[in-house]
Motif scaffolding. Structure first.
Motif, PDB file in Angstrom:
ATOM      1  N   PRO A 184       0.846  -1.199   0.000  1.00 21.13           N
ATOM      2  CA  PRO A 184       0.000   0.000   0.000  1.00 21.13           C
ATOM      3  C   PRO A 184       0.880   1.247   0.000  1.00 21.13           C
ATOM      4  O   PRO A 184       2.093   1.175   0.217  1.00 21.13           O
ATOM      5  CB  PRO A 184      -0.791  -0.113   1.308  1.00 21.13           C
ATOM      6  CG  PRO A 184       0.070  -0.913   2.196  1.00 21.13           C
ATOM      7  CD  PRO A 184       0.848  -1.853   1.301  1.00 21.13           C
ATOM      8  N   LYS A 185       0.273   2.395  -0.232  1.00 21.63           N
ATOM      9  CA  LYS A 185       1.053   3.632  -0.295  1.00 21.63           C
ATOM     10  C   LYS A 185       1.730   3.951   1.038  1.00 21.63           C
ATOM     11  O   LYS A 185       2.786   4.564   1.061  1.00 21.63           O
ATOM     12  CB  LYS A 185       0.162   4.801  -0.717  1.00 21.63           C
ATOM     13  CG  LYS A 185      -0.251   4.746  -2.156  1.00 21.63           C
ATOM     14  CD  LYS A 185      -1.053   5.966  -2.540  1.00 21.63           C
ATOM     15  CE  LYS A 185      -1.446   5.903  -3.996  1.00 21.63           C
ATOM     16  NZ  LYS A 185      -2.202   7.062  -4.419  1.00 21.63           N
ATOM     17  N   LYS A 186       1.135   3.520   2.139  1.00 22.00           N
ATOM     18  CA  LYS A 186       1.718   3.794   3.461  1.00 22.00           C
ATOM     19  C   LYS A 186       3.087   3.120   3.633  1.00 22.00           C
ATOM     20  O   LYS A 186       3.943   3.636   4.319  1.00 22.00           O
ATOM     21  CB  LYS A 186       0.798   3.287   4.571  1.00 22.00           C
ATOM     22  CG  LYS A 186      -0.393   4.136   4.849  1.00 22.00           C
ATOM     23  CD  LYS A 186      -1.139   3.518   6.007  1.00 22.00           C
ATOM     24  CE  LYS A 186      -2.291   4.373   6.450  1.00 22.00           C
ATOM     25  NZ  LYS A 186      -2.985   3.765   7.598  1.00 22.00           N
ATOM     26  N   LYS A 187       3.262   1.951   3.045  1.00 20.47           N
ATOM     27  CA  LYS A 187       4.484   1.174   3.254  1.00 20.47           C
ATOM     28  C   LYS A 187       5.474   1.291   2.104  1.00 20.47           C
ATOM     29  O   LYS A 187       6.426   0.526   2.023  1.00 20.47           O
ATOM     30  CB  LYS A 187       4.148  -0.283   3.501  1.00 20.47           C
ATOM     31  CG  LYS A 187       3.375  -0.509   4.784  1.00 20.47           C
ATOM     32  CD  LYS A 187       3.232  -1.963   5.072  1.00 20.47           C
ATOM     33  CE  LYS A 187       2.505  -2.158   6.395  1.00 20.47           C
ATOM     34  NZ  LYS A 187       2.419  -3.568   6.754  1.00 20.47           N
TER      35      LYS A 187
END
Length: 142
Positions: free
Chosen positions: A89-92
């Motif tokens: 995901p964009k967070k990681k």
């Protein structure tokens, strides 16, 4: 059935406990190599500890994992961890980029160690030279 076994293998190879054990092994390898510099010098201890797959005692008995082995196991551990536990995901994305950089750094340093030759060149001011010295190779001139 096969996918389940592969996933179990990746989970074991990518375990954080294995990562910590390999980092401790790397710590002790660095510690032993530092102590060995007193007796063998920097170049020889580097060759025996970091540029080898296994560290051998002077009597020919394997005593510890070498730098190549620990580095390769760390790369496999990191890749297995990403293959089994990681989603993107964009967070990681930052974590993924950092770990990708670590893999490239370890592989690059291993390849550099494997394929390079150490050379020295001494140039005095306002002069030139056409040769290099290989400090690990000796020449007998009569």
């Amino acid at each position: 059935m096969i996918n389940k076994k592969i996933n179990q293998l990746l989970l074991k190879l990518g375990a954080i406990k294995l990562t910590i054990a390999l980092l401790f092994a790397l710590f002790f390898l660095i510690l032993f190599a530092t102590f060995a510099q007193v007796d063998w010098g920097i170049y020889e201890s580097n060759q025996r500890y970091f540029s080898s797959w296994i560290v051998w005692s002077p009597s020919g008995i394997p005593i510890f994992l070498g730098g190549y082995t620990i580095g390769a196991l760390l790369v496999f551990n990191l890749l297995a961890s990403h293959a089994s536990n990681f989603t993107l995901p964009k967070k990681k994305l930052g974590i993924f980029l950092i770990h990708s950089g670590l893999v490239l750094l370890i592989i690059g340093s291993g390849l550099t160690s494997w394929f390079t030759k150490e050379m020295q060149i001494a140039i005095k001011e306002n002069t030139s030279t056409k040769f290099v010295k290989f400090p690990a190779e000796f020449e007998l001139v009569l």
